[in-house]
Design a protein around this motif. Structure first.
Motif, PDB file in Angstrom:
ATOM      1  N   GLY A 163      -5.683 -11.157   5.421  1.00 27.35           N
ATOM      2  CA  GLY A 163      -6.998 -11.371   4.815  1.00 27.35           C
ATOM      3  C   GLY A 163      -6.874 -11.841   3.368  1.00 27.35           C
TER       4      GLY A 163
ATOM      5  N   GLU B 259      -0.417  -7.411  -5.149  1.00 25.83           N
ATOM      6  CA  GLU B 259       0.107  -6.705  -3.976  1.00 25.83           C
ATOM      7  C   GLU B 259       0.866  -5.469  -4.452  1.00 25.83           C
ATOM      8  N   GLY B 260       0.579  -4.342  -3.818  1.00 29.92           N
ATOM      9  CA  GLY B 260       1.208  -3.094  -4.233  1.00 29.92           C
ATOM     10  C   GLY B 260       2.695  -3.015  -3.906  1.00 29.92           C
TER      11      GLY B 260
ATOM     12  N   GLY C 267      -2.337 -12.241  18.066  1.00 27.63           N
ATOM     13  CA  GLY C 267      -3.189 -13.268  18.665  1.00 27.63           C
ATOM     14  C   GLY C 267      -4.282 -13.617  17.673  1.00 27.63           C
TER      15      GLY C 267
ATOM     16  N   ARG D  16       4.030 -12.711  13.491  1.00 32.24           N
ATOM     17  CA  ARG D  16       3.346 -12.372  12.222  1.00 32.24           C
ATOM     18  C   ARG D  16       4.045 -12.967  11.011  1.00 32.24           C
TER      19      ARG D  16
ATOM     20  N   VAL E 254      -3.252  -1.453  -7.185  1.00 32.71           N
ATOM     21  CA  VAL E 254      -4.493  -1.136  -7.899  1.00 32.71           C
ATOM     22  C   VAL E 254      -4.780   0.351  -7.710  1.00 32.71           C
TER      23      VAL E 254
ATOM     24  N   ASP F 145      -9.458  -5.600   6.921  1.00 32.50           N
ATOM     25  CA  ASP F 145      -9.403  -4.186   7.334  1.00 32.50           C
ATOM     26  C   ASP F 145     -10.014  -3.254   6.291  1.00 32.50           C
TER      27      ASP F 145
ATOM     28  N   GLY G 105      -8.103  -7.742  19.890  1.00 32.49           N
ATOM     29  CA  GLY G 105      -7.247  -8.710  19.189  1.00 32.49           C
ATOM     30  C   GLY G 105      -8.029  -9.472  18.134  1.00 32.49           C
TER      31      GLY G 105
ATOM     32  N   GLY H   9      -8.809  -8.055  14.669  1.00 34.76           N
ATOM     33  CA  GLY H   9      -8.770  -7.573  13.271  1.00 34.76           C
ATOM     34  C   GLY H   9      -8.476  -8.705  12.300  1.00 34.76           C
ATOM     35  N   ALA H  10      -7.409  -9.432  12.568  1.00 42.09           N
ATOM     36  CA  ALA H  10      -7.027 -10.523  11.657  1.00 42.09           C
ATOM     37  C   ALA H  10      -8.028 -11.667  11.772  1.00 42.09           C
ATOM     38  N   GLY H  11      -8.511 -11.909  12.990  1.00 40.73           N
ATOM     39  CA  GLY H  11      -9.492 -12.975  13.196  1.00 40.73           C
ATOM     40  C   GLY H  11     -10.747 -12.737  12.371  1.00 40.73           C
TER      41      GLY H  11
HETATM   42  C1  LIG Z   1      -0.918  -2.656  16.985  1.00 44.22           C
HETATM   43  C2  LIG Z   1      -1.820  -3.669  16.353  1.00 44.22           C
HETATM   44  C3  LIG Z   1      -2.000  -4.903  16.962  1.00 44.22           C
HETATM   45  C4  LIG Z   1      -2.880  -5.843  16.419  1.00 44.22           C
HETATM   46  N1  LIG Z   1      -3.050  -7.040  17.036  1.00 44.22           N
HETATM   47  C5  LIG Z   1      -3.938  -7.930  16.542  1.00 44.22           C
HETATM   48  C6  LIG Z   1      -4.151  -9.195  17.190  1.00 44.22           C
HETATM   49  O1  LIG Z   1      -3.538  -9.524  18.208  1.00 44.22           O
HETATM   50  N2  LIG Z   1      -5.064 -10.044  16.632  1.00 44.22           N
HETATM   51  C7  LIG Z   1      -5.754  -9.745  15.497  1.00 44.22           C
HETATM   52  O2  LIG Z   1      -6.582 -10.569  15.057  1.00 44.22           O
HETATM   53  N3  LIG Z   1      -5.548  -8.568  14.859  1.00 44.22           N
HETATM   54  C8  LIG Z   1      -4.668  -7.669  15.341  1.00 44.22           C
HETATM   55  N4  LIG Z   1      -4.450  -6.491  14.693  1.00 44.22           N
HETATM   56  C9  LIG Z   1      -5.176  -6.212  13.445  1.00 44.22           C
HETATM   57  C10 LIG Z   1      -4.565  -6.949  12.268  1.00 44.22           C
HETATM   58  O3  LIG Z   1      -3.194  -6.671  12.156  1.00 44.22           O
HETATM   59  C11 LIG Z   1      -5.280  -6.535  11.006  1.00 44.22           C
HETATM   60  O4  LIG Z   1      -6.665  -6.576  11.205  1.00 44.22           O
HETATM   61  C12 LIG Z   1      -4.943  -7.465   9.853  1.00 44.22           C
HETATM   62  O5  LIG Z   1      -3.566  -7.521   9.648  1.00 44.22           O
HETATM   63  C13 LIG Z   1      -5.661  -6.983   8.601  1.00 44.22           C
HETATM   64  O6  LIG Z   1      -5.300  -7.770   7.537  1.00 44.22           O
HETATM   65  P1  LIG Z   1      -5.726  -7.353   6.078  1.00 44.22           P
HETATM   66  O7  LIG Z   1      -5.185  -8.431   5.182  1.00 44.22           O
HETATM   67  O8  LIG Z   1      -7.156  -7.033   6.023  1.00 44.22           O
HETATM   68  O9  LIG Z   1      -4.974  -5.975   5.801  1.00 44.22           O
HETATM   69  P2  LIG Z   1      -3.418  -5.659   5.736  1.00 44.22           P
HETATM   70  O10 LIG Z   1      -2.635  -6.564   6.581  1.00 44.22           O
HETATM   71  O11 LIG Z   1      -3.274  -4.202   5.944  1.00 44.22           O
HETATM   72  O12 LIG Z   1      -3.024  -5.999   4.233  1.00 44.22           O
HETATM   73  C14 LIG Z   1      -3.362  -5.166   3.158  1.00 44.22           C
HETATM   74  C15 LIG Z   1      -2.394  -5.437   2.012  1.00 44.22           C
HETATM   75  O13 LIG Z   1      -2.855  -4.758   0.857  1.00 44.22           O
HETATM   76  C16 LIG Z   1      -1.764  -4.108   0.229  1.00 44.22           C
HETATM   77  N5  LIG Z   1      -2.333  -2.980  -0.517  1.00 44.22           N
HETATM   78  C17 LIG Z   1      -2.822  -1.805  -0.026  1.00 44.22           C
HETATM   79  N6  LIG Z   1      -3.306  -1.047  -1.015  1.00 44.22           N
HETATM   80  C18 LIG Z   1      -3.127  -1.741  -2.164  1.00 44.22           C
HETATM   81  C19 LIG Z   1      -3.440  -1.486  -3.532  1.00 44.22           C
HETATM   82  N7  LIG Z   1      -4.047  -0.354  -3.905  1.00 44.22           N
HETATM   83  N8  LIG Z   1      -3.119  -2.415  -4.451  1.00 44.22           N
HETATM   84  C20 LIG Z   1      -2.511  -3.591  -4.082  1.00 44.22           C
HETATM   85  N9  LIG Z   1      -2.194  -3.883  -2.810  1.00 44.22           N
HETATM   86  C21 LIG Z   1      -2.508  -2.976  -1.858  1.00 44.22           C
HETATM   87  C22 LIG Z   1      -0.868  -3.688   1.391  1.00 44.22           C
HETATM   88  O14 LIG Z   1       0.445  -3.449   0.966  1.00 44.22           O
HETATM   89  C23 LIG Z   1      -0.987  -4.910   2.304  1.00 44.22           C
HETATM   90  O15 LIG Z   1      -0.058  -5.906   1.984  1.00 44.22           O
HETATM   91  C24 LIG Z   1      -3.567  -5.539  15.205  1.00 44.22           C
HETATM   92  C25 LIG Z   1      -3.370  -4.317  14.572  1.00 44.22           C
HETATM   93  C26 LIG Z   1      -2.500  -3.381  15.136  1.00 44.22           C
HETATM   94  C27 LIG Z   1      -2.314  -2.049  14.454  1.00 44.22           C
END
Ligand SMILES: Cc1cc2nc3c(=O)[nH]c(=O)nc-3n(C[C@H](O)[C@H](O)[C@H](O)COP(=O)(O)OP(=O)(O)OC[C@H]3O[C@@H](n4cnc5c(N)ncnc54)[C@H](O)[C@@H]3O)c2cc1C
Length: 375
Positions: free
Chosen positions: A11, A30-31, A43, A98, A120, A278, A288, A290-292
């Motif tokens: 995201g 990034e932490g 996916g 990934r 943060v 997230d 599938g 969350g990332a979408g």
């Molecule tokens: C088993 C599993 C399978 C999945 N399969 C799919 C799929 O097939 N398709 C799909 O679309 N989604 C899938 N998902 C969901 C998807 O992985 C997440 O929704 C997505 O990665 C979220 O991205 P994000 O950038 O919001 O959060 P994250 O990827 O969690 O990134 C958050 C980032 O913020 C950093 N961070 C945290 N706190 C701080 C802070 N205080 N200060 C600075 N940095 C910080 C972390 O280190 C991390 O790098 C799956 C999830 C799981 C658990």
């Protein structure tokens, strides 16, 4: 506009790349001390790729991804239960490693704009901006903070102290194997049984991503110590494809995570802080999406900020994203509950219902995903 993106996950990197592309002054914090990805395959739904198409990133992701046309769901005895057709007009669902996805996203943000070891700790609203405090003692002020800090977001819990991750009741193992299997490269397979679910998803070039989910206590010690032989024994009664893929898995590199989501929030905006991905709407992985959904958030926010003043843009972002992602959280939770059923009665009636439901009817249930408004 001076923008901070907190978190360099899918995201955070997507929104940072888009904001750079439309000319904002963006820094990503990034932490962790690296951008390595924990995770196997993923996916990406056609809804997210379609949303991204107006920006450059979509092309590279599609190029590196493996198109996925169907998900077939079988019982653990290999009976056909259901199929979901994933083909959507001219945009495919794709599967991708990934790490590959992350590498692509990273190229859209100048490397000097990504600051590692910058966790943060809190934010402080200032008149029309936000001050961020980091664990290394630094403090900096921005016009907009995009909180993409994931499931355990401490920015979200500063706004909503009660919004903590909610354990779904099952744990998940994942891996990636190189193998020649007799599985159509455009089809994913899932096996639903008494002991849990097992999925096999083709990636590019004879690679497969597999996952399995089993009911468990949170931080269940029994599963914490599981290794390849335990998984092989656990799924020994499942069809051949499952046994083949576990045979092909290395002894190391198996990931295990308990599954969580969060209760849907009422708003993703607090002054000049906006939640994304997230951090805003963590969902179980059953759809599938969350990332979408994080990608859709990023596109929506970029579109709106391009066209409107900041207050109007954030207001509209809330209107477009809160309700839509709530549906994803709730639907995904429901699928997980049905999929993780263990009682023989419930499984029998679930399987009978799934067999009766046509592929078209299955597709109708997720049609709303294609209808998200992006500005
Ligand atoms: C088993 C599993 C399978 C999945 N399969 C799919 C799929 O097939 N398709 C799909 O679309 N989604 C899938 N998902 C969901 C998807 O992985 C997440 O929704 C997505 O990665 C979220 O991205 P994000 O950038 O919001 O959060 P994250 O990827 O969690 O990134 C958050 C980032 O913020 C950093 N961070 C945290 N706190 C701080 C802070 N205080 N200060 C600075 N940095 C910080 C972390 O280190 C991390 O790098 C799956 C999830 C799981 C658990």
């Amino acid at each position: 506009m001076k923008i901070a993106v907190v978190g360099a996950g899918i995201g955070g990197l997507t929104v940072a790349g888009l904001m750079c592309q439309i000319g904002h002054d963006v820094n990503v914090y990034e932490g962790k001390d690296n951008l390595d990805q924990v995770g196997a395959g993923i996916g990406i739904g056609s809804n997210a790729l379609k949303a991204l198409k107006q920006y450059r990133m979509a092309y590279a992701i599609e190029q590196e991804g493996q198109p996925l046309e169907q998900i077939k769901i079988h019982s653990d005895l290999d009976e056909n239960l259901s199929a979901l057709n994933m083909k959507q007009d001219d945009t495919h669902n794709i599967t991708i490693h990934r790490n590959v996805l992350h590498e692509i996203l990273k190229t859209y943000v100048p490397s000097e704009r990504i600051h590692l070891n910058h966790k943060v700790t809190e934010f402080k609203p200032t008149g029309d901006g936000v001050r961020l405090c980091f664990d290394n003692g630094e403090v900096e002020e921005f016009e907009l903070v995009i909180a993409a800090d994931g499931l355990h977001s401490n920015i979200r819990t500063q706004i909503y102290p009660k919004s903590l991750p909610k354990y779904a009741g099952y744990t998940c193992f994942r891996g990636v194997v190189n193998a020649k299997l007799d599985i159509d490269g455009k089809e994913a397979l899932e096996y639903w049984g008494h002991k849990g679910r097992f999925g096999i998803v083709p990636l590019k070039e004879n690679q497969y991503y597999w996952f399995c989910t089993m009911n468990a206590k949170e931080n269940d010690l029994q599963f914490k110590s599981f290794e390849k032989p335990h998984l092989q024994a656990y799924f020994n009664q499942f069809p051949n494809e499952v046994r083949q893929i576990l045979d092909a898995q290395d002894e190391v590199g198996i990931l295990q995570h308990d599954i969580y989501d969060i209760a849907p929030l009422k708003s993703f905006v607090s002054g000049r802080v906006v939640l994304l991905g997230d951090a805003a709407h963590a969902t179980t992985p059953n759809m599938g999406q969350g990332a979408g959904q994080a990608i859709e958030d990023a596109v929506t926010l970029a579109n709106l900020i391009k066209d409107r003043d900041i207050e109007a843009a954030l207001k509209r972002y809330d209107k477009l994203r809160v309700k839509h992602t709530k549906k994803v959280i709730l639907k995904s939770r429901k699928i997980g509950k049905v999929g993780q059923a263990t009682s023989t009665m419930k499984i029998k009636s679930r399987n009978a219902m799934m067999k009766k439901t046509s592929s078209k009817a299955m597709n109708r249930k997720v049609k709303f995903l294609q209808k998200a408004k992006l500005k």
